[in-house]
Design a protein around this motif. Structure first.
Motif, short mmCIF file in Angstrom:
data_model
loop_
_atom_site.label_atom_id
_atom_site.label_comp_id
_atom_site.label_asym_id
_atom_site.label_seq_id
_atom_site.Cartn_x
_atom_site.Cartn_y
_atom_site.Cartn_z
N VAL A 101 0.88 -1.18 0.00
CA VAL A 101 0.00 0.00 0.00
C VAL A 101 0.91 1.22 0.00
O VAL A 101 1.73 1.39 0.90
CB VAL A 101 -0.91 -0.01 1.24
N ILE A 102 0.79 2.03 -1.05
CA ILE A 102 1.68 3.18 -1.18
C ILE A 102 0.85 4.46 -1.01
O ILE A 102 -0.10 4.69 -1.76
CB ILE A 102 2.39 3.16 -2.54
N GLY A 103 1.20 5.24 -0.01
CA GLY A 103 0.45 6.47 0.25
C GLY A 103 0.93 7.59 -0.65
O GLY A 103 2.13 7.81 -0.79
N HIS A 104 -0.01 8.26 -1.30
CA HIS A 104 0.28 9.47 -2.08
C HIS A 104 -0.65 10.55 -1.56
O HIS A 104 -1.75 10.26 -1.11
CB HIS A 104 -0.06 9.27 -3.57
N TRP A 106 -3.42 12.53 -2.50
CA TRP A 106 -4.22 12.05 -1.42
C TRP A 106 -5.00 10.86 -1.92
O TRP A 106 -6.21 10.90 -2.03
CB TRP A 106 -5.14 13.18 -0.95
N TRP A 107 -4.25 9.79 -2.19
CA TRP A 107 -4.89 8.55 -2.64
C TRP A 107 -3.95 7.40 -2.33
O TRP A 107 -2.80 7.61 -1.94
CB TRP A 107 -5.22 8.62 -4.14
N TRP A 108 -4.48 6.18 -2.46
CA TRP A 108 -3.72 4.98 -2.10
C TRP A 108 -3.44 4.15 -3.34
O TRP A 108 -4.38 3.76 -4.04
CB TRP A 108 -4.52 4.11 -1.13
N GLU A 109 -2.16 3.86 -3.57
CA GLU A 109 -1.80 2.93 -4.64
C GLU A 109 -1.74 1.55 -4.00
O GLU A 109 -1.16 1.39 -2.93
CB GLU A 109 -0.43 3.34 -5.20
N ILE A 110 -2.37 0.56 -4.64
CA ILE A 110 -2.43 -0.78 -4.06
C ILE A 110 -1.77 -1.75 -5.04
O ILE A 110 -2.23 -1.88 -6.17
CB ILE A 110 -3.89 -1.23 -3.86
N ARG A 111 -0.72 -2.42 -4.61
CA ARG A 111 -0.04 -3.37 -5.50
C ARG A 111 -0.11 -4.76 -4.90
O ARG A 111 0.30 -4.97 -3.77
CB ARG A 111 1.41 -2.95 -5.70
N TYR A 112 -0.65 -5.69 -5.69
CA TYR A 112 -0.71 -7.09 -5.26
C TYR A 112 0.57 -7.76 -5.73
O TYR A 112 0.88 -7.76 -6.91
CB TYR A 112 -1.93 -7.78 -5.87
N LEU A 113 1.32 -8.31 -4.77
CA LEU A 113 2.60 -8.90 -5.10
C LEU A 113 2.48 -10.42 -5.10
O LEU A 113 1.77 -11.00 -4.27
CB LEU A 113 3.66 -8.47 -4.08
N SER A 114 3.17 -11.03 -6.04
CA SER A 114 3.15 -12.49 -6.13
C SER A 114 4.58 -12.96 -6.41
O SER A 114 5.44 -12.18 -6.81
CB SER A 114 2.21 -12.90 -7.25
N ASP A 115 4.83 -14.27 -6.18
CA ASP A 115 6.16 -14.81 -6.51
C ASP A 115 6.38 -14.76 -8.01
O ASP A 115 7.49 -14.68 -8.50
CB ASP A 115 6.27 -16.28 -6.07
N GLN A 116 5.26 -14.87 -8.75
CA GLN A 116 5.39 -14.81 -10.21
C GLN A 116 5.10 -13.38 -10.66
O GLN A 116 3.97 -12.91 -10.47
CB GLN A 116 4.38 -15.75 -10.88
N PRO A 117 6.09 -12.71 -11.24
CA PRO A 117 5.89 -11.31 -11.63
C PRO A 117 4.68 -11.11 -12.54
O PRO A 117 4.03 -10.07 -12.48
CB PRO A 117 7.18 -10.96 -12.36
N ALA A 118 4.33 -12.13 -13.33
CA ALA A 118 3.20 -11.98 -14.24
C ALA A 118 1.89 -11.87 -13.47
O ALA A 118 0.87 -11.48 -14.02
CB ALA A 118 3.14 -13.15 -15.20
N ARG A 119 1.91 -12.25 -12.19
CA ARG A 119 0.68 -12.17 -11.40
C ARG A 119 0.64 -10.94 -10.48
O ARG A 119 -0.21 -10.84 -9.61
CB ARG A 119 0.50 -13.46 -10.58
#
Ligand code: HEC
Ligand SMILES: [Cu+2]
Length: 311
Positions: A101-104, A106-119
């Motif tokens: 969760v990256i705070g900017h 005034w909004w939130w960037e949400i990145r779903y991380l996986s072991d496989q970069p394609a996911r």
């Protein structure tokens, strides 16, 4: 107040406990103060010029008793708080996955991380989680200090520039839980909300599969024209995966239509609000970092037609 997960159910008794202790302290101190104010002095002074040579000592023992009681209550609260913090510091089970969760302002960037970069994929202002699973949350800030807070699911954790804080989330019932930035971060701090959607595992997997797909192809002439205008006027700041719009200043819009709100909870995501936002973002959320676009009414309609395909 109600708790909807393991973490919140541990924090909630502490919240109530400390609140009640504080109220009791206020009540006791007020009663003593009022009694003191209305108590008539015991010593009688003989004449206008005479004063007792010694101060009365009766009552000093109350100072010791008072300090003793306060110290005991404070110590108890501190121990209880530390024990609760220690309990919720680590997730009770191995997290199913990690969201960054990256705070900017005034909004939130949400990145779903996986072991496989394609996911891996990126979205904004709305986090989906499967019910009953723990999710690790990595907190990062790109500008100033923000604080991640979803009251129904647990306490606050700050997002500090130059540092990664880690916390976790778990919801035991499906539902839509509102979160809010809880550390004043500038003009539009109040409009920096986020939504957590807890879903049954199958529904969550379906959502995730949808997010992993590239944005739908522009299949009509109008949508194609909208995409072209979007790349020119908006692509510098916004990404729509699978197109040449790859900006990172603003939220990823690849699946904009799947989100419940616009501009970090400022507006419900309806076609009318979307048009209003794009036509004049500074009116809706004054001071936010999306400038008034220079687009004609025709371009606006084309861009809207394109955005409405982003499911
Ligand atoms: C200079 C960079 C910039 C440009 C150019 C820009 N935007 Fe934005 N946009 C932003 C930022 C920053 C936000 C987040 C605002 C906030 O919520 O505080 C945003 C938010 C949005 C949102 C809300 C997204 C969400 O999930 O809440 C939409 C929709 C949007 N912009 C569409 C557009 C369109 C369409 C254009 C082109 C006409 C455009 N933007 C041009 C920076 C930009
Ligand atoms: Cu804030």
């Amino acid at each position: 107040m109600q708790a909807f997960g393991l973490k919140a159910s541990q924090v909630l008794p502490l919240t109530w406990g400390l609140l009640l202790i504080s109220l009791a302290v206020i009540a006791v101190v007020s009663v003593l103060l009022v009694r003191g104010l209305f108590r008539s002095p015991k010593t009688t002074v003989d004449g206008p010029d005479s004063a007792p040579v010694e101060r009365p000592v009766a009552g000093t023992s109350w100072i010791t008793i008072g300090v003793g009681i306060s110290a005991f209550v404070l110590f108890l609260s501190a121990v209880w708080t530390m024990a609760t913090l220690a309990q919720i510091g680590r997730p009770p089970q191995e997290p199913a996955f990690t969201v960054e969760v990256i705070g900017h302002q005034w909004w939130w960037e949400i990145r779903y991380l996986s072991d496989q970069p394609a996911r891996n994929f990126t979205t904004a202002n709305e986090i989906h989680i499967p019910v009953g699973e723990t999710v690790a949350v990595k907190l990062i800030s790109r500008d100033v200090i923000h604080s991640f807070w979803v009251p129904a699911l647990g306490g606050k954790t700050d997002l500090i520039p130059g540092q990664t804080n880690v916390t976790w989330m778990e919801a035991d019932k499906p539902g839509v839980y509102r979160g809010q930035c809880a550390e004043y971060c500038g003009l539009q701090h109040a409009h920096m909300a986020l939504t957590v959607v807890a879903q049954e595992p199958e529904a969550f997997e379906a959502w995730r599969a949808g997010q992993l797909e590239p944005a739908s192809e522009a299949n009509t002439e109008r949508v194609q024209a909208g995409l072209t205008a979007f790349i020119q006027k908006c692509g510098i700041c916004h990404t729509v995966r699978g197109t040449r719009a790859q900006g990172i200043v603003g939220p990823d819009l690849s699946h904009l239509m799947e989100r419940r709100t616009l501009a970090a909870g400022t507006l419900p995501n309806t076609p009318g609000n979307l048009a209003g936002w794009i036509a004049d973002p500074q009116h809706v959320k004054p001071g936010n970092f999306m400038p008034q676009p220079e687009i004609s009414a025709v371009e606006l309609q084309r861009i809207l037609a394109f955005l409405e395909t982003l499911e």
